[in-house]
Design a protein around this motif. Structure first.
Motif, PDB file in Angstrom:
ATOM      1  N   VAL A  41       1.077  -1.120   0.035  1.00 50.98           N
ATOM      2  CA  VAL A  41       0.071  -0.070   0.163  1.00 50.98           C
ATOM      3  C   VAL A  41       1.051   1.438  -0.078  1.00 50.98           C
ATOM      4  O   VAL A  41       0.590   2.019  -0.513  1.00 50.98           O
ATOM      5  CB  VAL A  41      -0.945   0.072   1.161  1.00 50.98           C
ATOM      6  CG1 VAL A  41      -1.581   1.367   1.212  1.00 50.98           C
ATOM      7  CG2 VAL A  41      -1.924  -1.208   1.232  1.00 50.98           C
ATOM      8  N   ASN A  44       2.271   1.607  -3.172  1.00 58.34           N
ATOM      9  CA  ASN A  44       1.548   2.274  -4.362  1.00 58.34           C
ATOM     10  C   ASN A  44       1.026   3.892  -4.094  1.00 58.34           C
ATOM     11  O   ASN A  44       0.975   4.616  -5.060  1.00 58.34           O
ATOM     12  CB  ASN A  44      -0.199   1.391  -4.115  1.00 58.34           C
ATOM     13  CG  ASN A  44       0.132   0.049  -4.373  1.00 58.34           C
ATOM     14  OD1 ASN A  44       0.802  -0.498  -5.007  1.00 58.34           O
ATOM     15  ND2 ASN A  44      -1.123  -0.556  -3.659  1.00 58.34           N
ATOM     16  N   PHE A  48       1.853   6.587  -6.750  1.00 56.97           N
ATOM     17  CA  PHE A  48       0.989   7.725  -7.078  1.00 56.97           C
ATOM     18  C   PHE A  48       1.654   9.159  -7.296  1.00 56.97           C
ATOM     19  O   PHE A  48       1.315   9.970  -8.103  1.00 56.97           O
ATOM     20  CB  PHE A  48      -0.335   7.664  -6.395  1.00 56.97           C
ATOM     21  CG  PHE A  48      -1.249   6.768  -6.435  1.00 56.97           C
ATOM     22  CD1 PHE A  48      -2.034   6.662  -7.758  1.00 56.97           C
ATOM     23  CD2 PHE A  48      -1.821   5.940  -5.636  1.00 56.97           C
ATOM     24  CE1 PHE A  48      -2.948   5.707  -8.029  1.00 56.97           C
ATOM     25  CE2 PHE A  48      -2.975   5.224  -5.725  1.00 56.97           C
ATOM     26  CZ  PHE A  48      -3.501   4.848  -7.072  1.00 56.97           C
ATOM     27  N   ARG A  51       4.335   9.271 -10.112  1.00 61.93           N
ATOM     28  CA  ARG A  51       3.708   9.429 -11.256  1.00 61.93           C
ATOM     29  C   ARG A  51       3.183  11.005 -11.302  1.00 61.93           C
ATOM     30  O   ARG A  51       3.334  11.567 -12.762  1.00 61.93           O
ATOM     31  CB  ARG A  51       2.299   8.426 -11.710  1.00 61.93           C
ATOM     32  CG  ARG A  51       2.927   7.123 -11.705  1.00 61.93           C
ATOM     33  CD  ARG A  51       1.951   6.277 -12.348  1.00 61.93           C
ATOM     34  NE  ARG A  51       0.484   6.407 -11.911  1.00 61.93           N
ATOM     35  CZ  ARG A  51      -0.306   5.245 -11.665  1.00 61.93           C
ATOM     36  NH1 ARG A  51       0.048   4.184 -11.882  1.00 61.93           N
ATOM     37  NH2 ARG A  51      -1.415   5.420 -11.161  1.00 61.93           N
ATOM     38  N   GLN A 130      -8.066  13.185  -4.607  1.00 65.87           N
ATOM     39  CA  GLN A 130      -9.159  14.091  -4.670  1.00 65.87           C
ATOM     40  C   GLN A 130     -10.347  13.098  -4.723  1.00 65.87           C
ATOM     41  O   GLN A 130     -10.601  11.977  -5.247  1.00 65.87           O
ATOM     42  CB  GLN A 130      -9.269  15.044  -5.968  1.00 65.87           C
ATOM     43  CG  GLN A 130      -9.223  14.277  -7.505  1.00 65.87           C
ATOM     44  CD  GLN A 130     -10.832  14.041  -7.956  1.00 65.87           C
ATOM     45  OE1 GLN A 130     -11.507  14.683  -7.092  1.00 65.87           O
ATOM     46  NE2 GLN A 130     -10.775  13.463  -8.827  1.00 65.87           N
ATOM     47  N   ASN A 131     -11.293  13.868  -3.963  1.00 68.73           N
ATOM     48  CA  ASN A 131     -12.656  13.195  -3.709  1.00 68.73           C
ATOM     49  C   ASN A 131     -13.699  14.161  -4.309  1.00 68.73           C
ATOM     50  O   ASN A 131     -14.954  14.133  -3.748  1.00 68.73           O
ATOM     51  CB  ASN A 131     -12.942  12.428  -2.791  1.00 68.73           C
ATOM     52  CG  ASN A 131     -12.227  11.126  -2.276  1.00 68.73           C
ATOM     53  OD1 ASN A 131     -12.444  10.413  -3.230  1.00 68.73           O
ATOM     54  ND2 ASN A 131     -11.398  11.137  -1.401  1.00 68.73           N
TER      55      ASN A 131
ATOM     56  N   ARG B  93      -6.652  -1.652  -1.993  1.00 69.92           N
ATOM     57  CA  ARG B  93      -5.680  -0.731  -1.928  1.00 69.92           C
ATOM     58  C   ARG B  93      -4.427  -1.198  -2.202  1.00 69.92           C
ATOM     59  O   ARG B  93      -3.649  -0.614  -2.758  1.00 69.92           O
ATOM     60  CB  ARG B  93      -5.814  -0.126  -0.413  1.00 69.92           C
ATOM     61  CG  ARG B  93      -6.525   0.997  -0.299  1.00 69.92           C
ATOM     62  CD  ARG B  93      -6.493   1.997   0.787  1.00 69.92           C
ATOM     63  NE  ARG B  93      -6.775   1.168   2.087  1.00 69.92           N
ATOM     64  CZ  ARG B  93      -6.361   1.311   3.279  1.00 69.92           C
ATOM     65  NH1 ARG B  93      -5.522   2.026   3.319  1.00 69.92           N
ATOM     66  NH2 ARG B  93      -6.768   0.485   4.163  1.00 69.92           N
ATOM     67  N   PRO B  97      -5.118  -0.448  -6.950  1.00 66.15           N
ATOM     68  CA  PRO B  97      -5.038   0.970  -6.089  1.00 66.15           C
ATOM     69  C   PRO B  97      -5.774   1.825  -7.236  1.00 66.15           C
ATOM     70  O   PRO B  97      -6.276   2.924  -6.517  1.00 66.15           O
ATOM     71  CB  PRO B  97      -3.737   1.239  -6.078  1.00 66.15           C
ATOM     72  CG  PRO B  97      -2.790   0.313  -6.881  1.00 66.15           C
ATOM     73  CD  PRO B  97      -3.509  -0.761  -7.141  1.00 66.15           C
ATOM     74  N   ASP B  98      -5.755   1.730  -8.342  1.00 65.88           N
ATOM     75  CA  ASP B  98      -6.364   2.859  -9.166  1.00 65.88           C
ATOM     76  C   ASP B  98      -7.918   2.628  -9.047  1.00 65.88           C
ATOM     77  O   ASP B  98      -8.524   3.768  -8.969  1.00 65.88           O
ATOM     78  CB  ASP B  98      -6.194   2.466 -10.573  1.00 65.88           C
ATOM     79  CG  ASP B  98      -4.594   3.069 -10.925  1.00 65.88           C
ATOM     80  OD1 ASP B  98      -4.238   3.943 -10.622  1.00 65.88           O
ATOM     81  OD2 ASP B  98      -3.441   1.929 -11.307  1.00 65.88           O
ATOM     82  N   LYS B 101      -8.724   4.024  -5.564  1.00 71.09           N
ATOM     83  CA  LYS B 101      -8.792   5.403  -5.358  1.00 71.09           C
ATOM     84  C   LYS B 101     -10.060   5.911  -6.022  1.00 71.09           C
ATOM     85  O   LYS B 101     -10.487   6.923  -5.494  1.00 71.09           O
ATOM     86  CB  LYS B 101      -7.676   5.981  -6.326  1.00 71.09           C
ATOM     87  CG  LYS B 101      -6.976   7.404  -6.026  1.00 71.09           C
ATOM     88  CD  LYS B 101      -5.934   7.521  -6.842  1.00 71.09           C
ATOM     89  CE  LYS B 101      -5.873   9.071  -7.164  1.00 71.09           C
ATOM     90  NZ  LYS B 101      -4.845   9.454  -8.107  1.00 71.09           N
TER      91      LYS B 101
END
Lengths: 211, 204
Positions: A41, A44, A48, A51, A130-131, B93, B97-98, B101
């Motif tokens: 995790v 990852n 993110f 990237r 973002q949500n 997760r 993960p994408d 998210k």
């Protein structure tokens, strides 16, 4: 004589014992799984971020592995007064980027914004988290929106958000403004404020850190 | 498998998909049906998540049913279903993960989905583990089915795409309302109307 626990099912001690035992077992399994996947995790999340940094500096990559290699070789990072500043290592054209974070409509908007060495134009923007409302504020992740920032000239050290049409957005790279998202006024306003502050932070810190 | 068990299996499937569909007939699990249905990919993952967590939590609760004191029954149910949902969240997760998210808080919110609790109360506590698993799975599939139908129309009209692939001509102007939660009320209501009219006809 065999003790049958079920006969005591409605006894208080059984109740408490049962609840404690069951909770203990389930939570134990969960924490074990969590511990096992923690590294993955974390990796990852790092990815993110990596990237997003590359995207904001317009450095292309094919896959996650390549992104990692490029990042490790070509990008430097320094923490100045609590903010992470990213920069390209020589001999490349100097570019700077900052990890920004602020309140959107629903929750935190986190991302990276990059500028060129003279603080004259933006290199790009990318989001880590973002949500916002999908299809409205969430459209900040769409290519037409992010594309507006590439090469956009900074006026008074920031970019203004204007009312405009969606796709393809504001194509004029010299007016220092981008088109906001129709129907997502709150997200657009928040992002405008967040970016204004982020760009100021970046400029100050680049000077301070002697980058 | 005995003949009786086989008919039972089909009956549970038919019940949960149509006659007793959690969303269309029992009108539960509506909250997430409104929230995630503007995009087919997210809807699919969400539906599969609900189906798996319902199936496994029903299975586990059915295994435990003899030992659960009546007084703490519901607390134990919530504990078990939170366990599976959190497990699902952790796995998503770590490995996709994408998608995790994109779904954001909605995975965690499966805990509050009435379908899980409903199946635990209505079925798992009185039936054997195998049947409870099947009942949970088919209820979840019934939920998935309705959500996919709603998402199909919402994504098509709201974005002009299906599974993210543009399918409508460029001249098409997306209906912004379809992207927002209120439109799910309309689409879902129309679906429930058709669903229940057809069922009523069949019953006659």
């Amino acid at each position: 004589m065999k003790l049958n626990l079920l006969e005591y099912k409605d006894h208080k001690a059984y109740l408490v014992g049962f609840a404690v035992l069951v909770t203990f077992i389930f939570v134990l399994v969960l924490s074990f799984v969590n511990e096992l996947t923690k590294e993955q995790v974390k990796k990852n999340q790092e990815l993110f971020l990596i990237r997003a940094v590359l995207e904001s500096m317009q450095i292309p990559y094919q896959n996650d592995q390549e992104a990692l290699t490029i990042y490790r070789g070509r990008i430097g990072v320094k923490e100045v007064r609590g903010k992470r500043i990213f920069f390209t290592n020589p001999p490349e054209d100097k570019k700077y980027a900052i990890l920004f974070s602020g309140n959107g409509l629903w929750s935190i908007i986190q991302g990276i914004i990059g500028v060129d060495s003279q603080f004259e134009r933006l290199t790009g923007i990318a989001f880590v988290e973002q949500n916002e409302t999908p299809g409205l504020g969430g459209r900040i992740e769409e290519p037409w929106f992010k594309g507006q920032f590439q090469g956009e000239k900074l006026v008074n050290g920031t970019v203004a958000f204007r009312t405009g049409q969606a796709d393809p957005g504001d194509r004029d790279k010299d007016n220092g403004s981008v088109d906001a998202i129709t129907g997502a006024t709150s997200t657009s306003k928040s992002l405008e404020t967040i970016l204004k502050k982020a760009l100021k932070d970046l400029e100050e810190r680049v000077k301070e850190g002697g980058l | 498998m005995s003949l009786n068990a086989a008919t039972n299996t089909t009956r549970i499937l038919k019940d949960n998909l149509f006659r007793n569909n959690p969303v269309a007939s029992q009108i539960i699990g509506i909250c997430s049906a409104l929230a995630v249905t503007n995009n087919l990919i997210n809807t699919f993952i969400m539906g599969v998540g609900v189906a798996l967590s319902t199936a496994f939590s029903s299975f586990t609760l059915s295994l435990m049913k003899a030992w659960i004191p009546q007084k703490v029954r519901m607390i134990i149910q919530v504990l078990v279903l939170s366990f599976y949902v959190i497990l699902l969240d952790i796995l998503l997760r770590a490995f996709i993960p994408d998608i995790a998210k994109a779904l954001g808080p909605y995975i965690g919110l499966i805990i509050t989905n009435c379908i899980l609790m409903g199946r635990a109360e209505a079925f798992a506590q009185a039936n054997p583990p195998g049947a409870a698993f099947w009942d949970g799975l088919t209820s979840g599939i019934g939920y998935l089915m309705v959500l996919m139908i709603v998402a199909f129309f919402r994504e098509l009209l709201g974005f002009g795409t299906l599974f993210g692939v543009p399918v409508l001509p460029d001249q098409f102007i997306p209906w912004t309302i379809m992207v927002m939660a209120p439109s799910a009320f309309f689409v879902l209501a129309i679906y429930i109307w058709i669903h229940n009219t057809l069922l009523a006809k069949k019953r006659k």
